[in-house]
Scaffold this motif. Structure first.
Motif, PDB file in Angstrom:
ATOM      1  N   LEU A   1       4.729  11.237   7.468  1.00  0.00           N
ATOM      2  CA  LEU A   1       4.044  11.476   6.193  1.00  0.00           C
ATOM      3  C   LEU A   1       2.595  11.889   6.432  1.00  0.00           C
ATOM      4  CD1 LEU A   1       3.966  11.373   3.084  1.00  0.00           C
ATOM      5  CD2 LEU A   1       3.333   8.966   3.294  1.00  0.00           C
ATOM      6  N   LEU A   2       1.921  11.189   7.310  1.00  0.00           N
ATOM      7  CA  LEU A   2       0.516  11.522   7.577  1.00  0.00           C
ATOM      8  C   LEU A   2       0.379  12.878   8.264  1.00  0.00           C
ATOM      9  CD1 LEU A   2      -0.837   8.000   8.545  1.00  0.00           C
ATOM     10  CD2 LEU A   2      -1.068   9.204   6.364  1.00  0.00           C
ATOM     11  N   ALA A   3       1.385  13.268   9.042  1.00  0.00           N
ATOM     12  CA  ALA A   3       1.369  14.604   9.647  1.00  0.00           C
ATOM     13  C   ALA A   3       1.504  15.672   8.562  1.00  0.00           C
ATOM     14  CB  ALA A   3       2.495  14.734  10.669  1.00  0.00           C
ATOM     15  N   VAL A   4       2.336  15.413   7.557  1.00  0.00           N
ATOM     16  CA  VAL A   4       2.482  16.344   6.434  1.00  0.00           C
ATOM     17  C   VAL A   4       1.171  16.430   5.661  1.00  0.00           C
ATOM     18  CG1 VAL A   4       3.633  16.643   4.189  1.00  0.00           C
ATOM     19  CG2 VAL A   4       4.980  16.095   6.216  1.00  0.00           C
ATOM     20  N   VAL A   5       0.504  15.298   5.472  1.00  0.00           N
ATOM     21  CA  VAL A   5      -0.765  15.268   4.739  1.00  0.00           C
ATOM     22  C   VAL A   5      -1.801  16.162   5.417  1.00  0.00           C
ATOM     23  CG1 VAL A   5      -2.717  13.770   4.141  1.00  0.00           C
ATOM     24  CG2 VAL A   5      -0.387  13.024   3.669  1.00  0.00           C
ATOM     25  N   GLU A   6      -1.778  16.206   6.738  1.00  0.00           N
ATOM     26  CA  GLU A   6      -2.729  17.030   7.479  1.00  0.00           C
ATOM     27  C   GLU A   6      -2.634  18.507   7.093  1.00  0.00           C
ATOM     28  OE1 GLU A   6      -5.167  16.254   9.810  1.00  0.00           O
ATOM     29  OE2 GLU A   6      -4.805  14.189   9.212  1.00  0.00           O
ATOM     30  N   ALA A   7      -1.439  18.927   6.662  1.00  0.00           N
ATOM     31  CA  ALA A   7      -1.225  20.341   6.319  1.00  0.00           C
ATOM     32  C   ALA A   7      -1.771  20.691   4.929  1.00  0.00           C
ATOM     33  CB  ALA A   7       0.263  20.671   6.397  1.00  0.00           C
ATOM     34  N   TYR A   8      -2.247  19.710   4.186  1.00  0.00           N
ATOM     35  CA  TYR A   8      -2.742  19.932   2.827  1.00  0.00           C
ATOM     36  C   TYR A   8      -4.206  19.502   2.737  1.00  0.00           C
ATOM     37  CZ  TYR A   8       2.137  20.579   1.600  1.00  0.00           C
ATOM     38  OH  TYR A   8       3.424  21.049   1.528  1.00  0.00           O
ATOM     39  N   PRO A   9      -5.130  20.435   2.944  1.00  0.00           N
ATOM     40  CA  PRO A   9      -6.553  20.079   2.960  1.00  0.00           C
ATOM     41  C   PRO A   9      -7.034  19.439   1.652  1.00  0.00           C
ATOM     42  CG  PRO A   9      -6.231  22.332   3.747  1.00  0.00           C
ATOM     43  CD  PRO A   9      -4.913  21.838   3.252  1.00  0.00           C
ATOM     44  N   ASP A  10      -6.514  19.892   0.514  1.00  0.00           N
ATOM     45  CA  ASP A  10      -6.928  19.299  -0.765  1.00  0.00           C
ATOM     46  C   ASP A  10      -6.503  17.838  -0.850  1.00  0.00           C
ATOM     47  OD1 ASP A  10      -8.001  21.696  -1.516  1.00  0.00           O
ATOM     48  OD2 ASP A  10      -6.333  22.266  -2.838  1.00  0.00           O
ATOM     49  N   LEU A  11      -5.303  17.570  -0.394  1.00  0.00           N
ATOM     50  CA  LEU A  11      -4.801  16.194  -0.408  1.00  0.00           C
ATOM     51  C   LEU A  11      -5.584  15.336   0.573  1.00  0.00           C
ATOM     52  CD1 LEU A  11      -2.814  13.964  -1.150  1.00  0.00           C
ATOM     53  CD2 LEU A  11      -1.213  14.942   0.482  1.00  0.00           C
ATOM     54  N   LYS A  12      -5.845  15.883   1.739  1.00  0.00           N
ATOM     55  CA  LYS A  12      -6.584  15.153   2.768  1.00  0.00           C
ATOM     56  C   LYS A  12      -7.978  14.771   2.271  1.00  0.00           C
ATOM     57  CE  LYS A  12      -7.796  15.750   7.573  1.00  0.00           C
ATOM     58  NZ  LYS A  12      -7.818  16.688   8.668  1.00  0.00           N
ATOM     59  N   ALA A  13      -8.573  15.624   1.433  1.00  0.00           N
ATOM     60  CA  ALA A  13      -9.924  15.385   0.904  1.00  0.00           C
ATOM     61  C   ALA A  13      -9.922  14.550  -0.370  1.00  0.00           C
ATOM     62  CB  ALA A  13     -10.621  16.723   0.644  1.00  0.00           C
ATOM     63  N   ASN A  14      -8.758  14.294  -0.928  1.00  0.00           N
ATOM     64  CA  ASN A  14      -8.649  13.514  -2.161  1.00  0.00           C
ATOM     65  C   ASN A  14      -9.183  12.097  -1.925  1.00  0.00           C
ATOM     66  OD1 ASN A  14      -7.022  11.433  -3.770  1.00  0.00           O
ATOM     67  ND2 ASN A  14      -6.620  13.318  -4.916  1.00  0.00           N
ATOM     68  N   GLN A  15     -10.027  11.626  -2.853  1.00  0.00           N
ATOM     69  CA  GLN A  15     -10.676  10.313  -2.692  1.00  0.00           C
ATOM     70  C   GLN A  15      -9.651   9.177  -2.596  1.00  0.00           C
ATOM     71  OE1 GLN A  15     -13.902   9.977  -2.150  1.00  0.00           O
ATOM     72  NE2 GLN A  15     -13.714   7.786  -1.901  1.00  0.00           N
ATOM     73  N   ASN A  16      -8.628   9.216  -3.449  1.00  0.00           N
ATOM     74  CA  ASN A  16      -7.589   8.170  -3.385  1.00  0.00           C
ATOM     75  C   ASN A  16      -6.879   8.193  -2.039  1.00  0.00           C
ATOM     76  OD1 ASN A  16      -8.040   7.143  -5.911  1.00  0.00           O
ATOM     77  ND2 ASN A  16      -6.343   8.229  -6.881  1.00  0.00           N
TER      78      ASN A  16
ATOM     79  N   LEU B   1       0.817  -1.215   0.000  1.00  0.00           N
ATOM     80  CA  LEU B   1       0.000   0.000   0.000  1.00  0.00           C
ATOM     81  C   LEU B   1       0.855   1.271   0.000  1.00  0.00           C
ATOM     82  CD1 LEU B   1      -2.776  -0.846   2.610  1.00  0.00           C
ATOM     83  CD2 LEU B   1      -3.115  -0.420   0.180  1.00  0.00           C
ATOM     84  N   ILE B   2       2.020   1.204   0.571  1.00  0.00           N
ATOM     85  CA  ILE B   2       2.832   2.398   0.769  1.00  0.00           C
ATOM     86  C   ILE B   2       3.219   3.084  -0.541  1.00  0.00           C
ATOM     87  CG2 ILE B   2       5.056   3.215   1.666  1.00  0.00           C
ATOM     88  CD1 ILE B   2       4.534   1.241   4.025  1.00  0.00           C
ATOM     89  N   PRO B   3       3.656   2.370  -1.590  1.00  0.00           N
ATOM     90  CA  PRO B   3       3.980   3.087  -2.837  1.00  0.00           C
ATOM     91  C   PRO B   3       2.783   3.841  -3.415  1.00  0.00           C
ATOM     92  CG  PRO B   3       4.896   0.889  -2.904  1.00  0.00           C
ATOM     93  CD  PRO B   3       4.023   0.960  -1.688  1.00  0.00           C
ATOM     94  N   ASN B   4       1.596   3.274  -3.310  1.00  0.00           N
ATOM     95  CA  ASN B   4       0.401   3.971  -3.790  1.00  0.00           C
ATOM     96  C   ASN B   4       0.149   5.234  -2.974  1.00  0.00           C
ATOM     97  OD1 ASN B   4      -0.070   1.951  -5.684  1.00  0.00           O
ATOM     98  ND2 ASN B   4      -1.316   0.779  -4.274  1.00  0.00           N
ATOM     99  N   LEU B   5       0.342   5.135  -1.681  1.00  0.00           N
ATOM    100  CA  LEU B   5       0.164   6.289  -0.807  1.00  0.00           C
ATOM    101  C   LEU B   5       1.173   7.378  -1.167  1.00  0.00           C
ATOM    102  CD1 LEU B   5      -1.328   7.292   1.787  1.00  0.00           C
ATOM    103  CD2 LEU B   5       0.564   6.312   3.072  1.00  0.00           C
ATOM    104  N   VAL B   6       2.414   6.994  -1.353  1.00  0.00           N
ATOM    105  CA  VAL B   6       3.464   7.955  -1.694  1.00  0.00           C
ATOM    106  C   VAL B   6       3.179   8.604  -3.044  1.00  0.00           C
ATOM    107  CG1 VAL B   6       5.917   8.165  -2.296  1.00  0.00           C
ATOM    108  CG2 VAL B   6       5.236   6.911  -0.243  1.00  0.00           C
ATOM    109  N   GLU B   7       2.759   7.833  -4.031  1.00  0.00           N
ATOM    110  CA  GLU B   7       2.451   8.397  -5.352  1.00  0.00           C
ATOM    111  C   GLU B   7       1.299   9.383  -5.287  1.00  0.00           C
ATOM    112  OE1 GLU B   7       4.075   8.234  -8.301  1.00  0.00           O
ATOM    113  OE2 GLU B   7       5.583   7.162  -7.129  1.00  0.00           O
ATOM    114  N   THR B   8       0.304   9.086  -4.480  1.00  0.00           N
ATOM    115  CA  THR B   8      -0.829   9.994  -4.328  1.00  0.00           C
ATOM    116  C   THR B   8      -0.374  11.307  -3.692  1.00  0.00           C
ATOM    117  OG1 THR B   8      -2.359   8.150  -4.097  1.00  0.00           O
ATOM    118  CG2 THR B   8      -3.110  10.267  -3.273  1.00  0.00           C
ATOM    119  N   VAL B   9       0.502  11.206  -2.718  1.00  0.00           N
ATOM    120  CA  VAL B   9       0.967  12.382  -2.002  1.00  0.00           C
ATOM    121  C   VAL B   9       1.951  13.205  -2.844  1.00  0.00           C
ATOM    122  CG1 VAL B   9       2.274  13.114   0.033  1.00  0.00           C
ATOM    123  CG2 VAL B   9       0.572  11.316   0.244  1.00  0.00           C
ATOM    124  N   LYS B  10       2.742  12.549  -3.676  1.00  0.00           N
ATOM    125  CA  LYS B  10       3.790  13.211  -4.456  1.00  0.00           C
ATOM    126  C   LYS B  10       3.286  14.423  -5.228  1.00  0.00           C
ATOM    127  CE  LYS B  10       7.415   9.980  -5.658  1.00  0.00           C
ATOM    128  NZ  LYS B  10       7.962   9.139  -6.713  1.00  0.00           N
ATOM    129  N   GLY B  11       2.168  14.298  -5.879  1.00  0.00           N
ATOM    130  CA  GLY B  11       1.657  15.381  -6.700  1.00  0.00           C
ATOM    131  C   GLY B  11       1.297  16.622  -5.909  1.00  0.00           C
TER     132      GLY B  11
END
Length: 194
Positions: free
Chosen positions: A111-126, A48-58
């Motif tokens: 990584l998940l702490a960084v995701v919290e700082a990006y509301p658009d990413l946090k709301a992304n369906q993937n 699962l981790i590579p998919n998570l990283v790819e989603t976050v990369k953009g």
């Protein structure tokens, strides 16, 4: 008459020794099977981790260090899992796997702490789906680890108690190691300051 009693005692001892040996084999196979359940769940987590990283990369191109740390920790955890899968009875391999999984958990936490700082990413369906799958997998890993550790405890108790300890020593049944993935820091009582 005395010879029959002697033969009866010999047969009884042989039956007891065979029974204890077979019990030790069953318990050893049980903890190896329990480890295979951990293997399945950790492999799922690692996949699962590579998919998570790819989603976050953009979304977070400037957070490259965090992404690289997650990938490096994942690769180390995969190597630890392969070593432990080859010999679940190897205490050093279990300790290495546990340490690698703690490091991976820490990297994922950052990584998940960084995701919290990006509301658009946090709301992304993937991202939401991957986060849910990762959370579900973490729970499965915990249950599988508990099952493994219970099997190891049963096996170690059987090989250390008398009289089966004599059989275990004679036939080379080695102790099995528990798999500890939790960080010792999580067990510490948090300090509250005002």
């Amino acid at each position: 008459m005395g010879i029959w009693i002697f033969l009866g005692i010999i047969v009884l001892v042989v039956v007891l020794v065979v029974g204890m040996y077979n019990n030790l084999v069953r318990l050893r196979n049980a903890f190896k099977n329990a480890f295979s359940q951990i293997d399945v769940q950790l492999t799922r987590r690692h996949d699962l981790i590579p998919n998570l990283v790819e989603t976050v990369k953009g979304y977070i191109k400037h957070e490259r260090e965090t992404l690289e740390a997650v990938i490096a920790a994942r690769n180390q955890a995969i190597a630890g899992l392969k070593a432990a899968s080859a010999d679940p009875a190897n205490a050093k391999a279990m300790q290495t796997l546990g340490s690698a999984e703690v490091a991976l958990g820490g990297a994922l936490g950052r990584l998940l702490a960084v995701v919290e700082a990006y509301p658009d990413l946090k709301a992304n369906q993937n991202m939401m789906q991957l986060s849910e799958e990762l959370s579900s997998t973490e729970n499965r890993v915990s249950f599988a680890r508990q099952g493994y550790n219970d099997s190891v405890m049963s096996y170690n108790n059987a090989r250390e108690t008398f009289p089966s300890s004599m059989i275990a020593g004679t036939f080379g049944f080695q102790p099995a190691a528990l798999l500890e993935i939790e960080s010792p820091a999580k067990r510490e009582v948090p300090k509250v300051g005002f």
